[in-house]
Design a protein around this motif. Structure first.
Motif, PDB file in Angstrom:
ATOM      1  N   SER A  38       0.840  -1.190   0.000  1.00 18.45           N
ATOM      2  CA  SER A  38       0.000   0.000   0.000  1.00 18.45           C
ATOM      3  C   SER A  38       0.882   1.250   0.000  1.00 18.45           C
ATOM      4  O   SER A  38       1.869   1.330   0.732  1.00 18.45           O
ATOM      5  N   GLY A  39       0.545   2.197  -0.862  1.00 25.26           N
ATOM      6  CA  GLY A  39       1.270   3.462  -0.896  1.00 25.26           C
ATOM      7  C   GLY A  39       2.444   3.498  -1.848  1.00 25.26           C
ATOM      8  O   GLY A  39       3.131   4.510  -1.947  1.00 25.26           O
ATOM      9  N   CYS A  40       2.707   2.417  -2.587  1.00 22.13           N
ATOM     10  CA  CYS A  40       3.896   2.405  -3.449  1.00 22.13           C
ATOM     11  C   CYS A  40       3.642   3.058  -4.810  1.00 22.13           C
ATOM     12  O   CYS A  40       4.578   3.233  -5.583  1.00 22.13           O
ATOM     13  N   GLY A  41       2.397   3.401  -5.105  1.00 21.81           N
ATOM     14  CA  GLY A  41       2.135   4.152  -6.338  1.00 21.81           C
ATOM     15  C   GLY A  41       1.340   3.440  -7.415  1.00 21.81           C
ATOM     16  O   GLY A  41       1.222   3.928  -8.542  1.00 21.81           O
ATOM     17  N   LYS A  42       0.714   2.315  -7.077  1.00 24.66           N
ATOM     18  CA  LYS A  42      -0.054   1.566  -8.076  1.00 24.66           C
ATOM     19  C   LYS A  42      -1.234   2.376  -8.601  1.00 24.66           C
ATOM     20  O   LYS A  42      -1.411   2.544  -9.814  1.00 24.66           O
ATOM     21  N   SER A  43      -2.048   2.870  -7.661  1.00 21.26           N
ATOM     22  CA  SER A  43      -3.258   3.607  -8.081  1.00 21.26           C
ATOM     23  C   SER A  43      -2.886   4.879  -8.822  1.00 21.26           C
ATOM     24  O   SER A  43      -3.517   5.232  -9.827  1.00 21.26           O
ATOM     25  N   THR A  44      -1.849   5.560  -8.349  1.00 19.64           N
ATOM     26  CA  THR A  44      -1.434   6.798  -9.001  1.00 19.64           C
ATOM     27  C   THR A  44      -1.006   6.517 -10.439  1.00 19.64           C
ATOM     28  O   THR A  44      -1.334   7.278 -11.360  1.00 19.64           O
ATOM     29  N   THR A  45      -0.305   5.404 -10.640  1.00 14.06           N
ATOM     30  CA  THR A  45       0.126   5.036 -11.995  1.00 14.06           C
ATOM     31  C   THR A  45      -1.080   4.782 -12.897  1.00 14.06           C
ATOM     32  O   THR A  45      -1.150   5.284 -14.027  1.00 14.06           O
ATOM     33  N   LEU A  46      -2.053   4.019 -12.378  1.00  7.57           N
ATOM     34  CA  LEU A  46      -3.250   3.742 -13.177  1.00  7.57           C
ATOM     35  C   LEU A  46      -4.019   5.033 -13.466  1.00  7.57           C
ATOM     36  O   LEU A  46      -4.536   5.236 -14.570  1.00  7.57           O
ATOM     37  N   ARG A  47      -4.069   5.909 -12.459  1.00 16.30           N
ATOM     38  CA  ARG A  47      -4.794   7.169 -12.646  1.00 16.30           C
ATOM     39  C   ARG A  47      -4.103   8.050 -13.685  1.00 16.30           C
ATOM     40  O   ARG A  47      -4.769   8.752 -14.450  1.00 16.30           O
ATOM     41  N   MET A  48      -2.775   7.986 -13.754  1.00 12.42           N
ATOM     42  CA  MET A  48      -2.075   8.759 -14.785  1.00 12.42           C
ATOM     43  C   MET A  48      -2.344   8.177 -16.178  1.00 12.42           C
ATOM     44  O   MET A  48      -2.485   8.917 -17.146  1.00 12.42           O
ATOM     45  N   ILE A  49      -2.405   6.853 -16.271  1.00  9.62           N
ATOM     46  CA  ILE A  49      -2.711   6.233 -17.572  1.00  9.62           C
ATOM     47  C   ILE A  49      -4.113   6.633 -18.016  1.00  9.62           C
ATOM     48  O   ILE A  49      -4.353   6.984 -19.177  1.00  9.62           O
ATOM     49  N   ALA A  50      -5.050   6.622 -17.066  1.00  6.15           N
ATOM     50  CA  ALA A  50      -6.450   6.951 -17.403  1.00  6.15           C
ATOM     51  C   ALA A  50      -6.662   8.451 -17.613  1.00  6.15           C
ATOM     52  O   ALA A  50      -7.683   8.862 -18.147  1.00  6.15           O
ATOM     53  N   GLY A  51      -5.702   9.255 -17.157  1.00  2.32           N
ATOM     54  CA  GLY A  51      -5.838  10.713 -17.319  1.00  2.32           C
ATOM     55  C   GLY A  51      -6.497  11.396 -16.143  1.00  2.32           C
ATOM     56  O   GLY A  51      -6.891  12.555 -16.230  1.00  2.32           O
ATOM     57  N   LEU A  52      -6.602  10.685 -15.012  1.00  2.00           N
ATOM     58  CA  LEU A  52      -7.240  11.267 -13.827  1.00  2.00           C
ATOM     59  C   LEU A  52      -6.236  12.011 -12.958  1.00  2.00           C
ATOM     60  O   LEU A  52      -6.620  12.672 -11.995  1.00  2.00           O
ATOM     61  N   GLU A  53      -4.953  11.877 -13.275  1.00  2.00           N
ATOM     62  CA  GLU A  53      -3.894  12.620 -12.586  1.00  2.00           C
ATOM     63  C   GLU A  53      -2.979  13.229 -13.631  1.00  2.00           C
ATOM     64  O   GLU A  53      -2.669  12.566 -14.636  1.00  2.00           O
ATOM     65  N   ASP A  54      -2.510  14.449 -13.402  1.00  2.00           N
ATOM     66  CA  ASP A  54      -1.480  15.019 -14.263  1.00  2.00           C
ATOM     67  C   ASP A  54      -0.192  14.227 -14.095  1.00  2.00           C
ATOM     68  O   ASP A  54       0.073  13.681 -13.023  1.00  2.00           O
ATOM     69  N   ILE A  55       0.603  14.195 -15.142  1.00  2.00           N
ATOM     70  CA  ILE A  55       1.892  13.496 -15.104  1.00  2.00           C
ATOM     71  C   ILE A  55       2.982  14.529 -14.828  1.00  2.00           C
ATOM     72  O   ILE A  55       3.075  15.538 -15.528  1.00  2.00           O
ATOM     73  N   SER A  56       3.802  14.284 -13.795  1.00  2.00           N
ATOM     74  CA  SER A  56       4.837  15.265 -13.431  1.00  2.00           C
ATOM     75  C   SER A  56       6.057  15.172 -14.333  1.00  2.00           C
ATOM     76  O   SER A  56       6.816  16.134 -14.467  1.00  2.00           O
ATOM     77  N   GLY A  57       6.290  14.000 -14.923  1.00  2.00           N
ATOM     78  CA  GLY A  57       7.439  13.836 -15.809  1.00  2.00           C
ATOM     79  C   GLY A  57       7.316  12.532 -16.566  1.00  2.00           C
ATOM     80  O   GLY A  57       6.618  11.621 -16.140  1.00  2.00           O
ATOM     81  N   GLY A  58       7.992  12.432 -17.709  1.00  2.00           N
ATOM     82  CA  GLY A  58       7.940  11.219 -18.504  1.00  2.00           C
ATOM     83  C   GLY A  58       6.811  11.272 -19.518  1.00  2.00           C
ATOM     84  O   GLY A  58       6.213  12.324 -19.754  1.00  2.00           O
ATOM     85  N   GLU A  59       6.525  10.098 -20.069  1.00  2.00           N
ATOM     86  CA  GLU A  59       5.592  10.057 -21.191  1.00  2.00           C
ATOM     87  C   GLU A  59       4.700   8.816 -21.099  1.00  2.00           C
ATOM     88  O   GLU A  59       5.175   7.723 -20.829  1.00  2.00           O
ATOM     89  N   VAL A  60       3.411   9.013 -21.328  1.00  2.00           N
ATOM     90  CA  VAL A  60       2.468   7.882 -21.430  1.00  2.00           C
ATOM     91  C   VAL A  60       1.951   7.839 -22.861  1.00  2.00           C
ATOM     92  O   VAL A  60       1.492   8.842 -23.398  1.00  2.00           O
ATOM     93  N   LYS A  61       2.069   6.652 -23.473  1.00  2.00           N
ATOM     94  CA  LYS A  61       1.556   6.476 -24.836  1.00  2.00           C
ATOM     95  C   LYS A  61       0.486   5.392 -24.837  1.00  2.00           C
ATOM     96  O   LYS A  61       0.656   4.337 -24.208  1.00  2.00           O
ATOM     97  N   ILE A  62      -0.613   5.646 -25.531  1.00  2.00           N
ATOM     98  CA  ILE A  62      -1.657   4.633 -25.726  1.00  2.00           C
ATOM     99  C   ILE A  62      -1.836   4.480 -27.229  1.00  2.00           C
ATOM    100  O   ILE A  62      -2.117   5.464 -27.926  1.00  2.00           O
ATOM    101  N   GLY A  63      -1.622   3.278 -27.718  1.00  2.00           N
ATOM    102  CA  GLY A  63      -1.732   3.056 -29.156  1.00  2.00           C
ATOM    103  C   GLY A  63      -0.737   3.899 -29.942  1.00  2.00           C
ATOM    104  O   GLY A  63      -1.051   4.373 -31.037  1.00  2.00           O
ATOM    105  N   GLY A  64       0.445   4.115 -29.370  1.00  2.66           N
ATOM    106  CA  GLY A  64       1.495   4.852 -30.069  1.00  2.66           C
ATOM    107  C   GLY A  64       1.357   6.362 -30.006  1.00  2.66           C
ATOM    108  O   GLY A  64       2.210   7.089 -30.510  1.00  2.66           O
TER     109      GLY A  64
END
Ligand code: ADP
Length: 186
Positions: A38-64
């Protein structure tokens, strides 16, 4: 379904860094489970993929396509929350197909999506049952199936990984990722 790629993705909440540069390459059709304390960042990662959290750095690609600045509704992605509500008066079949029905998708497409999701979840013998008549495990998988039907591209779940692994892992081919509090998801 489609591929999802995370490159050096980080998340900061003020001074607190919640995700420490995750790199993840999920292939089209692949079933991936994030595992960690708990607390290691799983939900935050999923929320960034879904667009429910802003991304502080790096890049998320869906379908290229880089989706860092794309709002959730334009990502064609669904997210199942642990307490996602089912419609108690509807059968398994109706719950699975409901989103596609209100989107006015063709009957044949709904039937195909519902059948596929039910087979993956092992619910194909229980299609006419209502949620209250399902076992805990089957009822827990049903929301994922409903969201999977709603968005044929990609689904994220914030919990129930054991159930999903049990129901889907062997059939879909699964890959687990572990994460630690210190270094983030690896
Ligand atoms: P997990 O899903 O792995 O249990 P989370 O992704 O929910 O973990 O949280 C990761 C870290 O980020 C935790 O330390 C949590 O307290 C912190 N966190 C999550 N959401 C917020 C927020 N909105 N504001 C500040 N810190 C947050």
């Amino acid at each position: 379904m489609t591929e999802v790629t995370l490159t050096d993705v980080i998340k900061r909440y003020g001074q607190h860094q919640a995700v420490h540069g995750i790199n993840l390459d999920i292939q089209d059709g692949e079933f991936v489970v994030l595992v960690g304390p708990s607390g290691c960042g799983k939900s935050t990662t999923l929320r960034m993929i879904a667009g429910l959290e802003d991304i502080s750095g790096g890049e998320v690609k869906i379908g290229g396509r880089v989706v860092n600045d794309l709002p959730p509704r334009e990502r064609n992605i669904s997210m199942v929350f642990q307490n996602y509500a089912l419609y108690p008066h509807m059968t398994v079949r109706e719950n699975l197909g409901f989103s596609l029905k209100i989107a006015k998708r063709p009957e044949a497409e709904i039937e195909r999506a519902v059948t596929e999701a039910a087979q993956i979840l092992g619910l194909d013998e229980l299609m006419e049952r209502k949620p209250a008549a399902l076992s805990g495990g089957n009822a827990s998988g049903l929301p994922w199936g409903a969201r999977s039907c709603a968005s044929r591209m990609c689904s994220c779940s914030t919990s129930r990984s054991q159930i999903l692994m049990r129901n889907c892992g062997l059939r879909c081919g699964s890959r687990s990722r572990s994460c630690t509090r210190k270094s983030g998801i690896q």
